[in-house]
Design a protein around this motif. Structure first.
Motif, short mmCIF file in Angstrom:
data_model
loop_
_atom_site.label_atom_id
_atom_site.label_comp_id
_atom_site.label_asym_id
_atom_site.label_seq_id
_atom_site.Cartn_x
_atom_site.Cartn_y
_atom_site.Cartn_z
N TYR A 26 0.83 -1.20 0.00
CA TYR A 26 0.00 0.00 0.00
C TYR A 26 0.87 1.25 0.00
CZ TYR A 26 -3.83 -3.14 0.95
OH TYR A 26 -4.74 -4.15 0.85
N GLY A 27 0.40 2.27 -0.72
CA GLY A 27 1.08 3.55 -0.77
C GLY A 27 0.68 4.43 0.40
N SER A 28 1.25 5.64 0.45
CA SER A 28 0.97 6.57 1.55
C SER A 28 -0.49 7.02 1.57
CB SER A 28 1.88 7.79 1.44
OG SER A 28 1.66 8.44 0.20
N ASP A 29 -1.18 6.88 0.43
CA ASP A 29 -2.60 7.25 0.38
C ASP A 29 -3.53 6.12 0.82
OD1 ASP A 29 -2.30 5.53 -1.74
OD2 ASP A 29 -3.08 6.92 -3.25
N GLY A 30 -2.95 4.98 1.21
CA GLY A 30 -3.75 3.86 1.65
C GLY A 30 -4.26 2.97 0.53
N GLN A 31 -3.97 3.35 -0.69
CA GLN A 31 -4.41 2.57 -1.85
C GLN A 31 -3.33 1.55 -2.22
OE1 GLN A 31 -7.45 2.90 -3.40
NE2 GLN A 31 -7.86 4.24 -1.67
#
Length: 171
Positions: A26-31
């Motif tokens: 997961y990326g920093s945006d939660g996606q």
């Protein structure tokens, strides 16, 4: 009852074999981060797969098929590489060139009808599906005057792919 439980257990085992077993990152945006799609093999096959997909969409709407055009392919390839160098998806080249300028530079004498561009990690069919969801690219792909298509991409070493599709008529 034992047979039913045995059958359900076998089905459960079979279904668990279908999962990948990998946990998405997961990326920093939660996606979930995209998985890298690596283009391999003969690039012409990918161009023809895109051509077939575009033509299937056009035929479903009662539009004529388009053919690949080598000059439009060259213009698309030039722009895909240039977008990667600029690290941004947009229709103007680093030298200020427009899609029309690039088509003319490679000797395309038909009418350039439009261009669709993308910056993704996805496959060509996923990119086409995304284009078809957007009014601008969709109108380019489904232009009733189109008879020719150019399609190319550039893949960075990190996996990001820059896609360009050109539609034209005449030439």
């Amino acid at each position: 009852m034992t047979r039913i439980l045995s059958f359900l257990f076998v089905c459960l085992v079979a279904l668990s074999a279908c999962t990948t077993g990998s946990t998405p990152t997961y990326g920093s945006d939660g996606q979930p981060l995209p998985s890298v799609y690596k283009i391999r093999g003969n690039p012409e096959k990918l161009q023809f797969r895109m051509l077939d997909s575009v033509n299937a969409l056009r035929q479903a709407q009662g539009l004529q098929s388009v053919q690949l055009n080598s000059q439009l392919n060259a213009a698309a390839a030039t722009h895909s590489k240039d977008m990667a160098r600029q690290n941004r998806p947009w229709h103007f080249g680093s030298d200020g060139s427009s899609p029309l300028d690039r088509a003319q530079r490679v000797g395309y004498f038909g009418t350039l009808l439009g261009e669709a561009i993308a910056e993704t990690y996805e496959t060509e069919t996923e990119t086409l599906a995304a284009w078809m969801q957007e009014p601008g690219p969709r109108s380019v792909i489904m232009d009733s005057k189109a008879t020719q298509m150019g399609f190319a991409w550039h893949q960075e070493s990190g996996g990001k792919i820059w896609w360009t599709l050109e539609m034209g008529s005449g030439g």
